[in-house]
Motif scaffolding. Structure first.
Motif, PDB file in Angstrom:
ATOM      1  N   LEU A 143       0.814  -1.220   0.000  1.00 29.19           N
ATOM      2  CA  LEU A 143       0.000   0.000   0.000  1.00 29.19           C
ATOM      3  C   LEU A 143       0.846   1.269   0.000  1.00 29.19           C
ATOM      4  N   TYR A 144       1.914   1.283   0.793  1.00 24.97           N
ATOM      5  CA  TYR A 144       2.562   2.561   1.098  1.00 24.97           C
ATOM      6  C   TYR A 144       3.952   2.747   0.514  1.00 24.97           C
ATOM      7  N   ASN A 145       4.543   1.726  -0.100  1.00 27.44           N
ATOM      8  CA  ASN A 145       5.903   1.930  -0.615  1.00 27.44           C
ATOM      9  C   ASN A 145       5.929   3.159  -1.521  1.00 27.44           C
ATOM     10  N   HIS A 202     -14.372   7.324  -2.324  1.00 27.93           N
ATOM     11  CA  HIS A 202     -15.339   8.317  -1.866  1.00 27.93           C
ATOM     12  C   HIS A 202     -15.489   8.151  -0.364  1.00 27.93           C
ATOM     13  N   THR A 203     -15.574   9.265   0.330  1.00 28.01           N
ATOM     14  CA  THR A 203     -15.680   9.203   1.794  1.00 28.01           C
ATOM     15  C   THR A 203     -16.857  10.078   2.218  1.00 28.01           C
ATOM     16  N   PRO A 204     -17.443   9.788   3.395  1.00 30.51           N
ATOM     17  CA  PRO A 204     -18.563  10.617   3.859  1.00 30.51           C
ATOM     18  C   PRO A 204     -18.159  12.078   3.997  1.00 30.51           C
ATOM     19  N   THR A 205     -16.913  12.323   4.392  1.00 35.46           N
ATOM     20  CA  THR A 205     -16.432  13.700   4.523  1.00 35.46           C
ATOM     21  C   THR A 205     -16.642  14.466   3.225  1.00 35.46           C
ATOM     22  N   GLU A 206     -16.328  13.823   2.098  1.00 34.84           N
ATOM     23  CA  GLU A 206     -16.388  14.501   0.808  1.00 34.84           C
ATOM     24  C   GLU A 206     -17.818  14.547   0.266  1.00 34.84           C
ATOM     25  N   MET A 242      -5.371  12.744  11.851  1.00 27.33           N
ATOM     26  CA  MET A 242      -4.455  11.931  11.036  1.00 27.33           C
ATOM     27  C   MET A 242      -5.154  11.520   9.752  1.00 27.33           C
ATOM     28  N   GLY A 243      -4.394  11.504   8.661  1.00 27.54           N
ATOM     29  CA  GLY A 243      -4.957  11.086   7.372  1.00 27.54           C
ATOM     30  C   GLY A 243      -6.007  12.057   6.885  1.00 27.54           C
ATOM     31  N   GLY A 244      -5.629  13.299   6.694  1.00 25.40           N
ATOM     32  CA  GLY A 244      -6.595  14.345   6.352  1.00 25.40           C
ATOM     33  C   GLY A 244      -7.059  14.342   4.898  1.00 25.40           C
ATOM     34  N   GLY A 245      -6.542  13.463   4.069  1.00 28.56           N
ATOM     35  CA  GLY A 245      -6.993  13.383   2.671  1.00 28.56           C
ATOM     36  C   GLY A 245      -6.831  14.709   1.954  1.00 28.56           C
ATOM     37  N   ASN A 246      -7.910  15.188   1.353  1.00 30.12           N
ATOM     38  CA  ASN A 246      -7.873  16.464   0.617  1.00 30.12           C
ATOM     39  C   ASN A 246      -7.874  17.679   1.541  1.00 30.12           C
ATOM     40  N   ILE A 273      -1.681  15.198  10.380  1.00 22.78           N
ATOM     41  CA  ILE A 273      -0.575  14.232  10.269  1.00 22.78           C
ATOM     42  C   ILE A 273      -0.890  13.370   9.058  1.00 22.78           C
ATOM     43  N   GLU A 274      -0.105  13.497   8.019  1.00 18.57           N
ATOM     44  CA  GLU A 274      -0.462  12.891   6.732  1.00 18.57           C
ATOM     45  C   GLU A 274       0.725  12.126   6.159  1.00 18.57           C
ATOM     46  N   ILE A 275       0.496  10.881   5.824  1.00 18.84           N
ATOM     47  CA  ILE A 275       1.593  10.049   5.317  1.00 18.84           C
ATOM     48  C   ILE A 275       1.928  10.367   3.863  1.00 18.84           C
ATOM     49  N   SER A 276       0.945  10.823   3.100  1.00 13.96           N
ATOM     50  CA  SER A 276       1.177  11.037   1.661  1.00 13.96           C
ATOM     51  C   SER A 276       1.674  12.457   1.405  1.00 13.96           C
ATOM     52  N   LYS A 278       1.860  13.939  -1.415  1.00 17.13           N
ATOM     53  CA  LYS A 278       0.974  14.592  -2.385  1.00 17.13           C
ATOM     54  C   LYS A 278      -0.246  15.205  -1.676  1.00 17.13           C
ATOM     55  N   LEU A 279      -0.843  14.406  -0.777  1.00 18.79           N
ATOM     56  CA  LEU A 279      -2.027  14.909  -0.066  1.00 18.79           C
ATOM     57  C   LEU A 279      -1.642  15.997   0.933  1.00 18.79           C
ATOM     58  N   ALA A 280      -0.456  15.872   1.538  1.00 16.74           N
ATOM     59  CA  ALA A 280      -0.007  16.911   2.475  1.00 16.74           C
ATOM     60  C   ALA A 280       0.115  18.248   1.734  1.00 16.74           C
ATOM     61  N   LYS A 296       4.147  12.747   7.794  1.00 17.01           N
ATOM     62  CA  LYS A 296       4.748  11.475   8.245  1.00 17.01           C
ATOM     63  C   LYS A 296       3.637  10.518   8.659  1.00 17.01           C
ATOM     64  N   SER A 297       4.010   9.272   8.812  1.00 18.53           N
ATOM     65  CA  SER A 297       3.030   8.292   9.284  1.00 18.53           C
ATOM     66  C   SER A 297       2.791   8.503  10.769  1.00 18.53           C
ATOM     67  N   ILE A 298       1.566   8.359  11.170  1.00 21.25           N
ATOM     68  CA  ILE A 298       1.265   8.474  12.597  1.00 21.25           C
ATOM     69  C   ILE A 298       2.021   7.395  13.382  1.00 21.25           C
ATOM     70  N   LEU A 299       2.337   6.298  12.716  1.00 24.41           N
ATOM     71  CA  LEU A 299       3.007   5.205  13.427  1.00 24.41           C
ATOM     72  C   LEU A 299       4.471   5.536  13.714  1.00 24.41           C
ATOM     73  N   ALA A 313      -9.628  10.674  13.433  1.00 24.31           N
ATOM     74  CA  ALA A 313      -9.160   9.713  12.416  1.00 24.31           C
ATOM     75  C   ALA A 313     -10.368   9.196  11.644  1.00 24.31           C
ATOM     76  N   MET A 314     -10.569   9.718  10.447  1.00 23.84           N
ATOM     77  CA  MET A 314     -11.732   9.326   9.651  1.00 23.84           C
ATOM     78  C   MET A 314     -11.285   8.480   8.470  1.00 23.84           C
ATOM     79  N   GLU A 315     -11.727   7.247   8.456  1.00 24.61           N
ATOM     80  CA  GLU A 315     -11.434   6.364   7.316  1.00 24.61           C
ATOM     81  C   GLU A 315      -9.936   6.218   7.075  1.00 24.61           C
TER      82      GLU A 315
END
Ligand SMILES: C[S@@+](CC[C@H](N)C(=O)[O-])C[C@H]1O[C@@H](n2cnc3c(N)ncnc32)[C@H](O)[C@@H]1O
Length: 536
Positions: A143-145, A202-206, A242-246, A273-276, A278-280, A296-299, A313-315
């Motif tokens: 998923l994340y490489n 697609h997420t409920p947020t969007e 964490m993982g704020g997407g857009n 806190i965003e791992i991607s 591009k999304l950050a 960075k990854s929350i982990l 933390a949504m989705e």
């Protein structure tokens, strides 16, 4: 329980829109990509028929020396059917021409190096060969490489250009029709530009913006006011997402606080806190002052936050990798799975005694949960196991159980770095088309030729498939409470968490009149009915 929204279909589409599905699959405009995804098959049955005397101290293979069967076959059936006449069953019927049994040239004698997902990120620009790794590392890497992971090349989050005016729709089906058309257009645009069939989440947020984010904001503000009153303090509102997407949830939460609670807004602190990367960058583009974005990854978080805060933390945790354990039929002892990648890219699942510290800690924490003992659904009662052992060809290992080791890691991050947080976490608790015959199994799917293609195994070519898990919220709550909600003396504190459904959360917090259609149907209540919240 499945609900109307969960199973709703659109007649003009070949694949149902389902709240559990990340992507609305559409037919048409895409051409098969040159780089076709190749799901790799895996036997569900083979290791179950290994001799019981096989030593547990040796790795146990899922498919040693057996022909590797196609997905969906049982071993016994396969042995009786000549290779060329095997009937094809299961989901891949639709694309059988492209998904075939690979003819392996793997040499099992070439030694494999044991690696982790972090090691792969640092060292490999292409999927590695002759390596082995724990299941969670294999899934994380897939998923994340940064070079070949699914997120880095495949996934985008669907965001309608403008918020929907729900009162203008006749009913939920009318709303879905409009969303589906926009979604299809966006998919086609992406495919035209990139020449690879990309997947849109697609997420409920969007879909329900800004009303979904505002419902989360209302919950947070209410709780914040109650906490300040109880503490006789005037603390600022501090949020970590964490993982704020857009960045849509952040914008809608801050928009609500700015409009409805200007005094709180004046001192609010928002952190993403965003791992991607591009999304950050996308989140940076949202126009709100005082927002801090940490890419960075929350982990990997290592900064202590001593002030009271909300952790949102949504989705996100549905993509947190799991490990696989199976249990010895005779002793009930677990074994851990690892994935062997051969020199030709062929994948195989093998087992060894539990040695990984994180798996050990999770299993111990779960065994020590206060209250009723947790019993794995994968492990039948001892009497049943004893009787079954008497049968010929009795299996030596139970079916698989996917255990949420990275969600457990998140609980530890919260305990160690956010000691005074309150949690607002939402995700799927139930999903269609999960990998069969396993406990807490994921959905493994990719988009091909305009359709979503679900797979029956997680042993698939890294980077081409979304792998996401339903969360057992009731178990997560117990593990979270045991990890994060103990006082210094180890006793349970009073701030235990609670689980509620999306509908219950919306009934408590949402401005429901703003998402009602003319018929009275309300997507805020009826969609995403397979989502739950964990609140503390
Ligand atoms: C399905 S999207 C959800 C986005 C957003 N929360 C929403 O509801 O629209 C998952 C998000 O989590 C991020 N993510 C996944 N794993 C993460 C991790 N370990 N640490 C931080 N962010 C992560 C992804 O990059 C993505 O932004």
């Amino acid at each position: 329980m499945l609900t109307a929204a969960f199973t709703r279909t659109q007649s003009s589409r070949s694949v149902a829109w389902r709240a559990g599905q990340r992507s609305i699959a559409t037919r048409g405009a895409t051409k098969p990509s040159k780089a076709k995804p190749k799901p790799k098959p895996q036997s569900q049955q083979q290791s179950q028929s290994q001799p019981q005397s096989q030593s547990q101290s040796q790795p146990q293979s899922q498919s040693q020396s057996q022909p590797r069967p196609q997905v969906g076959h049982k071993r016994d059936e396969l042995q009786q059917i000549p290779e060329t006449e095997k009937p094809f069953t299961g989901y891949f019927d639709a694309v059988r021409d492209i998904i075939r049994m690979p003819v392996t040239t793997a040499d099992p004698n070439i030694p494999s190096k044991r690696v982790t997902a972090e090691y792969c990120s640092a060292h490999f620009k292409q999927t590695p060969r002759n390596v082995s790794m724990l299941t969670r590392d294999f899934i994380s890497d897939s998923l994340y490489n940064p070079a070949y992971g699914y997120f880095s090349k495949q996934a985008l989050i669907f965001s309608p250009k403008r918020a929907y005016d729900f009162g203008s729709f006749r009913d939920s089906a009318d709303f879905l029709g409009t969303v589906g058309r926009q979604y299809e257009e966006m998919e086609c645009e992406l495919d035209d530009v990139r020449n690879i069939p990309r997947q849109l989440w697609h997420t409920p947020t969007e879909l329900l913006k800004p009303w979904y984010g505002r419902s989360v904001a209302r919950h947070i503000v209410r709780q914040h006011k109650a906490d300040c009153a109880a503490r006789h303090s005037d603390d600022p509102l501090v949020i970590y997402e964490m993982g704020g997407g857009n960045g849509t949830l952040m914008a809608d939460i801050l928009g609500y606080v700015r409009d409805e609670e200007p005094a709180i807004y004046a001192r609010v602190k928002y952190n993403l806190i965003e791992i991607s990367a591009k999304l950050a960058r996308k989140q940076l583009g949202r126009q709100f002052e005082g927002v801090r974005i940490v890419n960075k990854s929350i982990l990997e978080w290592n900064e202590r936050v001593d002030e009271p805060c909300f952790f949102v933390a949504m989705e996100v945790i549905d993509n947190f990798a799991h490990d696989v354990v199976r249990y010895d039929y005779e002793t009930g002892e677990p074994v851990q799975a690892f994935v062997r990648v051969y020199d030709d890219g062929e994948l195989e699942e093998l087992y060894e005694p539990v040695a990984d510290p994180l798996i050990k800690d999770y299993l111990s924490a779960r065994a020590a949960l206060p209250g009723a003992a947790y019993r794995s659904p994968a492990l039948p009662p001892a009497l049943y196991r004893r009787l079954r052992q008497q049968l010929p060809l009795a299996p030596n290992l139970t079916r698989r159980e996917f255990i949420p080791t990275q969600a457990f890691q998140l609980c530890r991050v919260l305990r160690d770095w956010f000691p005074r947080h309150r949690l607002v976490l939402s995700d799927f608790y139930q999903l269609p088309d999960t990998v069969p015959d396993a406990v807490d199994a994921p959905v493994v799917q990719t988009r091909f030729d305009g359709n979503m293609v679900p797979c029956e195994t997680y042993l698939v070519q890294p980077g081409w498939f979304d792998i996401f898990f339903p969360t057992n919220f009731e178990l997560l709550k117990r593990v979270y409470d045991a990890t994060c909600r103990r006082d210094a003396a180890g006793a349970d504190d009073r701030r235990q968490s609670r689980v509620c459904t999306q509908r219950e959360f919306a009934q408590d917090n949402a401005e429901l009149e703003r998402t009602r259609t003319r018929s009275g149907e309300n997507p805020m209540l009826e969609f995403y009915e397979n989502n739950k919240f964990l609140l503390s």
